[in-house]
Scaffold this motif. Sequence first.
Motif, PDB file in Angstrom:
ATOM      1  N   ILE A  16       0.839  -1.181   0.000  1.00  0.00           N
ATOM      2  CA  ILE A  16       0.000   0.000   0.000  1.00  0.00           C
ATOM      3  C   ILE A  16       0.887   1.249   0.000  1.00  0.00           C
ATOM      4  O   ILE A  16       0.979   1.952   1.002  1.00  0.00           O
ATOM      5  CB  ILE A  16      -0.952   0.026   1.217  1.00  0.00           C
ATOM      6  N   LEU A  53       2.126   5.115  -0.852  1.00  0.00           N
ATOM      7  CA  LEU A  53       1.534   6.420  -1.121  1.00  0.00           C
ATOM      8  C   LEU A  53       2.621   7.358  -1.632  1.00  0.00           C
ATOM      9  O   LEU A  53       3.751   7.317  -1.141  1.00  0.00           O
ATOM     10  CB  LEU A  53       0.901   7.015   0.145  1.00  0.00           C
ATOM     11  N   SER A  89      -1.014  10.818  -2.287  1.00  0.00           N
ATOM     12  CA  SER A  89      -2.012  10.203  -3.169  1.00  0.00           C
ATOM     13  C   SER A  89      -2.977   9.370  -2.338  1.00  0.00           C
ATOM     14  O   SER A  89      -2.634   8.847  -1.273  1.00  0.00           O
ATOM     15  CB  SER A  89      -1.329   9.329  -4.219  1.00  0.00           C
ATOM     16  N   LEU A  90      -4.197   9.253  -2.828  1.00  0.00           N
ATOM     17  CA  LEU A  90      -5.206   8.452  -2.143  1.00  0.00           C
ATOM     18  C   LEU A  90      -4.877   6.972  -2.256  1.00  0.00           C
ATOM     19  O   LEU A  90      -4.238   6.521  -3.210  1.00  0.00           O
ATOM     20  CB  LEU A  90      -6.592   8.736  -2.724  1.00  0.00           C
ATOM     21  N   LEU A  91      -5.340   6.226  -1.281  1.00  0.00           N
ATOM     22  CA  LEU A  91      -5.098   4.787  -1.258  1.00  0.00           C
ATOM     23  C   LEU A  91      -5.852   4.109  -2.391  1.00  0.00           C
ATOM     24  O   LEU A  91      -7.062   4.279  -2.547  1.00  0.00           O
ATOM     25  CB  LEU A  91      -5.540   4.220   0.090  1.00  0.00           C
ATOM     26  N   GLN A  92      -5.131   3.326  -3.202  1.00  0.00           N
ATOM     27  CA  GLN A  92      -5.729   2.595  -4.312  1.00  0.00           C
ATOM     28  C   GLN A  92      -6.071   1.177  -3.863  1.00  0.00           C
ATOM     29  O   GLN A  92      -5.426   0.210  -4.238  1.00  0.00           O
ATOM     30  CB  GLN A  92      -4.775   2.582  -5.508  1.00  0.00           C
ATOM     31  N   ALA A  93      -7.063   1.092  -3.016  1.00  0.00           N
ATOM     32  CA  ALA A  93      -7.496  -0.218  -2.518  1.00  0.00           C
ATOM     33  C   ALA A  93      -8.956  -0.108  -2.115  1.00  0.00           C
ATOM     34  O   ALA A  93      -9.457   0.974  -1.811  1.00  0.00           O
ATOM     35  CB  ALA A  93      -6.634  -0.663  -1.336  1.00  0.00           C
ATOM     36  N   SER A  94      -9.640  -1.238  -2.131  1.00  0.00           N
ATOM     37  CA  SER A  94     -11.058  -1.263  -1.774  1.00  0.00           C
ATOM     38  C   SER A  94     -11.178  -1.436  -0.263  1.00  0.00           C
ATOM     39  O   SER A  94     -10.884  -2.491   0.279  1.00  0.00           O
ATOM     40  CB  SER A  94     -11.769  -2.408  -2.502  1.00  0.00           C
ATOM     41  N   ASN A 145      -6.494  13.936   1.894  1.00  0.00           N
ATOM     42  CA  ASN A 145      -5.140  13.514   1.524  1.00  0.00           C
ATOM     43  C   ASN A 145      -4.182  14.699   1.572  1.00  0.00           C
ATOM     44  O   ASN A 145      -3.290  14.831   0.744  1.00  0.00           O
ATOM     45  CB  ASN A 145      -5.129  12.871   0.141  1.00  0.00           C
ATOM     46  N   THR A 156      -1.621   4.853   7.199  1.00  0.00           N
ATOM     47  CA  THR A 156      -2.875   4.565   6.509  1.00  0.00           C
ATOM     48  C   THR A 156      -3.592   3.437   7.235  1.00  0.00           C
ATOM     49  O   THR A 156      -2.996   2.389   7.525  1.00  0.00           O
ATOM     50  CB  THR A 156      -2.623   4.160   5.052  1.00  0.00           C
ATOM     51  N   CYS A 170      -6.711   0.994   6.756  1.00  0.00           N
ATOM     52  CA  CYS A 170      -7.691   0.469   5.818  1.00  0.00           C
ATOM     53  C   CYS A 170      -8.379  -0.739   6.453  1.00  0.00           C
ATOM     54  O   CYS A 170      -7.815  -1.841   6.490  1.00  0.00           O
ATOM     55  CB  CYS A 170      -7.013   0.086   4.499  1.00  0.00           C
TER      56      CYS A 170
END
Length: 332
Positions: A56, A58, A74-79, A114, A134, A136
Amino acid sequence: MRVGKLWTQVFGFCQRKRSPVFTEETEEEVMSSGLIKSLFPLLLYFTINYSRSLSIPLNASMHSVNMKHILKWSLLQASCSTVNYSVQFQGEYELYNLNGTWLDAYDCQEIGENWCDLTHDIASNSDYSIRIKTNCDGQKSWTQLPATFNRRHTLLLVPKMTVNVEGDPIQVGFSTTISDMTVNLKVWQEGDEQNALIHVIRAYPYNFSIAAHRGKEKMCFKAEALVEAINKSCSTDKQCVIFPKQTSDFMRPLIVSITVVVAVTVAFILGWLATHFGPQIKQTICHRETIPNVLLDDWPTRTPILCTDVSLEPTDPLLLLLPAKHQCTVQF
């Protein structure tokens, strides 16, 4: 790399246990084999989660303009059903005197944005390490700024200088977002810069008044903005203006008096014209049309009664006498 080595050691040990060389297993070897089998699911769980926490990244960067320090990433690129970020910083004092303690940025804990404003947190000229946590769905990971940040690296924008020559005295102002700086204003007559005067402006708002001889020479201005906290400065371009002559104190009431006299005279003339030439002006502006003859004919004073000899019902004859010259028979 660590995960790969760990898996290599585990599989190597298992294969070594199954090698034909060890045909006779002792009780100790059996216990070891059972322990490895029982720890295998736990090892697999930590391996998967450890790998997930490292996947993960950033992209973080610091944007600093006019002593305002903004951290962006940058925003987290995960669901994730829920995700938030927390920021920590570590200066040289925390590193060497507080055993490497990391401090929480007060306004940037478990936030959804962010970006983070670290202007009040970075309060010295030391090198700061900054990192972002982060979260999540309970899974945490850290991203650290690639390089340390020092507020001396802030970008200073040249303040906008305005010279107002309309009033008396002359007003020189500076517009900037920095509230703690010193402005050194340099003033001289065009062609005589070696004899320039330096005026120091320390208080906000940064304005200065100058009494100058109007209409005689062109005055030039140039300013240097200095931020003493970081010992960094920037300078404006030279600006030269001519101060126009202003109306003297004696002429001002004279001009006002003349204006009042002219206004009263014009009002009197208009009133006299309206009194003596009002009908002619009215006839010229409002033209009167002649009334047609058809509208001048005599009309009967009473409403005429229509007479007819035809009746749809049986009636008795009745003689109606009218004051007018004509008569008619009305049947009912």
